[in-house]
Design an enzyme around this catalytic site. Structure first.
Site, short mmCIF file in Angstrom:
data_model
loop_
_atom_site.label_atom_id
_atom_site.label_comp_id
_atom_site.label_asym_id
_atom_site.label_seq_id
_atom_site.Cartn_x
_atom_site.Cartn_y
_atom_site.Cartn_z
N ASP A 181 0.85 -1.19 0.00
CA ASP A 181 0.00 0.00 0.00
C ASP A 181 0.89 1.24 0.00
OD1 ASP A 181 -1.74 2.07 0.73
OD2 ASP A 181 -2.94 0.75 2.00
N ASN A 201 -6.49 8.27 0.86
CA ASN A 201 -5.71 7.34 0.02
C ASN A 201 -4.84 8.11 -0.97
OD1 ASN A 201 -5.24 4.50 -0.87
ND2 ASN A 201 -6.09 5.28 -2.80
N THR A 237 -5.43 15.05 -13.64
CA THR A 237 -6.63 14.92 -14.48
C THR A 237 -7.02 16.27 -15.07
OG1 THR A 237 -8.98 14.40 -14.46
CG2 THR A 237 -8.06 15.08 -12.38
N SER A 266 -15.44 17.29 -8.11
CA SER A 266 -15.83 16.18 -7.22
C SER A 266 -14.73 16.06 -6.16
CB SER A 266 -15.92 14.86 -7.99
OG SER A 266 -14.62 14.40 -8.34
N TYR A 323 -13.03 13.52 -5.64
CA TYR A 323 -11.91 12.87 -6.33
C TYR A 323 -11.06 13.90 -7.07
CZ TYR A 323 -9.60 11.29 -10.53
OH TYR A 323 -8.68 11.15 -11.54
N HIS A 324 -11.72 14.73 -7.90
CA HIS A 324 -10.96 15.72 -8.66
C HIS A 324 -10.22 16.68 -7.73
CE1 HIS A 324 -13.69 14.38 -12.01
NE2 HIS A 324 -12.59 14.54 -12.71
N LYS A 373 -6.86 15.45 -6.63
CA LYS A 373 -5.79 15.65 -7.61
C LYS A 373 -5.21 17.06 -7.52
CE LYS A 373 -5.94 11.68 -9.87
NZ LYS A 373 -4.82 10.75 -9.93
N ASN A 414 -17.18 3.69 -22.75
CA ASN A 414 -17.38 2.27 -22.47
C ASN A 414 -18.86 1.98 -22.21
OD1 ASN A 414 -14.65 2.04 -22.54
ND2 ASN A 414 -14.39 1.30 -20.45
#
Ligand code: NAD
Ligand code: USQ
Length: 448
Positions: free
Chosen positions: A74, A118, A144, A179, A181-182, A185, A240
């Site tokens: 990890d 994380n 990103t 978000s 998440y973004h 970054k 996808n």
């Protein structure tokens, strides 16, 4: 070169590790298989039958006699990470090992906290370990395009020249991520930039767009090397999802008006961009930013491209506009620069008809593995807490080639624009009544 690929069991990392190994670089992979556990947590799986990493590495060795070293651990564990850097002594480390789904980070507080812990702790550990044990190592970090958001001016590559009250400076481009998440970054980028300035580290931030495609020359060598193809509502990316929907008779799920415009690139360009960055390292103390994508599309344009390609192959395709579960501009100006990697030698693989055909054909090939129950968006970004409800598995209808225009039963609600909003309302209202249970090291672990 000696190159470490952190997150090498994941979608971009696996393709990159093989590509670099094929080109004669000495490659090692670091991963703790969290990505596979998130699939278990969410009750979803990649369309393609990916093999355990140790098996994939044996297949690669059997085919090419090339050895990719594996370090299981990890990156948020500093002892593990620093011992890896001292053992392998990479000249460049490519850092893919983060939680990369924006919807996952918006499920609830625990998932937001987990994503940021994380991602930020892993990157901070890496910066400290490089500083302490291998200060010449070049950090190639996956950022990103979503860090920039959708400003009403052109997006530059990392920096903007600003004139203010008669003075002029080149400053980091303003960030408006959409978000948790973004946001992780953006926080990473600040930490990396600071350590380049404070400690003289060398780093390249690759602000990557949405990646599409599964096949690279290396992956195509053997089915045992096959890469991920995520299409579920949490980890599945838009192209996808549209390809899978097109071959199963589901209307394509355009969120809102579909004017959301993003940068896209083929996975074959991802791997080449990473190699270009490694071979042309940043200078000591330099924090370099490349915008890593090759084409811009709006979501609605993509839907029409998939519809046209699928119809040529005999599938009947409808496009639906669902209420957008995300908080994002549905129509906006978008013009992002992306010339630096081209100047260094990138030759883009553009989204041609033949590539769309091959993506759709992957969906056809593995249609027995399609679970339609993982398609409907269940995460409403306006809610602080979403309960994803496990849905009964729904297999894709068989015999589509005989009845290409047949639509599966029970899909009436999919073309109803109110469906998503109502479902998300219900999910939010129920969230207090059902405790979440997630495995260790997921949200709720001691690390969070
Ligand atoms: P992925 O989830 O398929 O792969 C990430 C890998 O990192 C997984 O194998 C996971 O197990 C590993 N990992 C995560 N946390 C870890 C930890 N703490 N320790 C060790 N390993 C850990 O994601 P991906 O699509 O390959 O994306 C890779 C990177 O590229 C991410 O940082 C992502 O933000 C970025 N990116 C991806 C895309 C895209 O379209 N896929 C676009 C832009 C940027
Ligand atoms: N979208 C739809 N319908 C769908 C799925 C998505 O309209 O069924 C829309 C979304 O609302 C969004 C756009 O398509 O406007 C892109 O969504 P996505 O899920 O394909 O990609 P995104 O969430 O942006 O994230 C992906 C990767 C992430 C990476 C990012 C690059 O998962 O790791 O950082 O692409 S970027 O978009 O440039 O920020």
């Amino acid at each position: 070169m000696k190159i470490g690929v952190l997150g090498g069991d994941g979608y971009c990392g696996w393709a990159t590790a093989l590509y670099l190994s094929a080109r004669g670089h000495s490659v090692s992979i670091v991963d703790n298989f969290l990505r596979r556990q998130w699939d278990h947590e969410l009750g979803v799986q990649t369309l393609t039958p990916i093999q355990p990493l140790s098996d994939r590495l044996k297949v690669w060795h059997g085919l090419t006699a090339k050895q990719i070293e594996l370090f299981v651990g990890d990156v948020t564990d500093y002892e593990f990470l620093s011992s890896y850097l001292q053992t392998f002594e990479p000249e460049a480390v490519v850092h893919f090992a983060e939680q990369r789904s924006a919807p996952y980070s918006m499920i609830d507080r625990k998932h937001a906290v987990f994503t940021q812990v994380n991602n930020l702790v892993g990157t901070l550990n890496l910066l400290f370990a490089i500083r302490e044990f291998n200060p010449q190592c070049h950090l190639v970090k996956l950022g990103t395009m979503g860090e920039y958001g959708t400003p009403n001016i052109d997006i530059e590559e990392g920096y903007l020249t600003v004139e203010h009250n008669g003075r002029r400076d080149v400053l980091p481009y303003p960030k408006q991520p959409g978000s948790f998440y973004h946001l992780s970054k953006v926080h990473d980028s600040h930490n990396i930039m600071f350590t380049c300035r404070a400690w003289g580290l060398r780093a390249t931030d690759l602000n990557q767009g949405v990646v599409f495609g599964t096949m690279t020359d290396e992956v195509a060598l053997d089915e045992g090397l096959i890469n991920r193809f995520d299409y579920d509502e949490v980890f599945g990316t838009v192209l996808n999802r549209f390809c899978v929907q097109a071959v199963t008779g589901k209307p394509l799920t355009v969120y809102g008006k579909g004017g959301q415009t993003r940068g896209f690139l083929d996975i074959r360009d991802t791997v080449r961009c990473v190699e270009i960055a490694c071979l042309n390292p940043a200078l000591e103390g330099e924090f370099r930013v490349f915008n890593q994508f090759t084409e811009q599309f709006s979501v609605l344009e993509l839907a029409h491209l998939v519809k046209t390609a699928a119809e040529k192959l005999g599938f009947g395709v409808e496009i639906s506009h669902l209420a957008d579960p995300r908080v994002e501009a549905e129509e906006h100006y978008y013009n992002a620069k992306h010339s630096k990697l081209i100047e260094l030698g990138l030759e883009p693989h553009l989204l041609s008809d033949s590539l769309l055909d091959s993506l759709i054909n992957i969906a056809v090939k593995y249609r027995d593995r399609i679970d339609l129950s993982s398609m409907a968006p269940q995460i409403n970004w306006r809610k602080p807490r979403n309960e994803r409800r496990p849905q009964p598995a729904q297999t894709a209808p068989l015999g589509l080639s005989e009845e290409p225009f047949a639509r599966p039963e029970g899909l009436g609600e999919w073309s109803d624009p109110r469906w998503v909003a109502e479902d998300c309302e219900t999910a939010g209202a129920q969230s207090n009544t059902r405790p979440r249970s997630v495995p260790r090291a997921f949200p709720g672990s001691a690390r969070g």
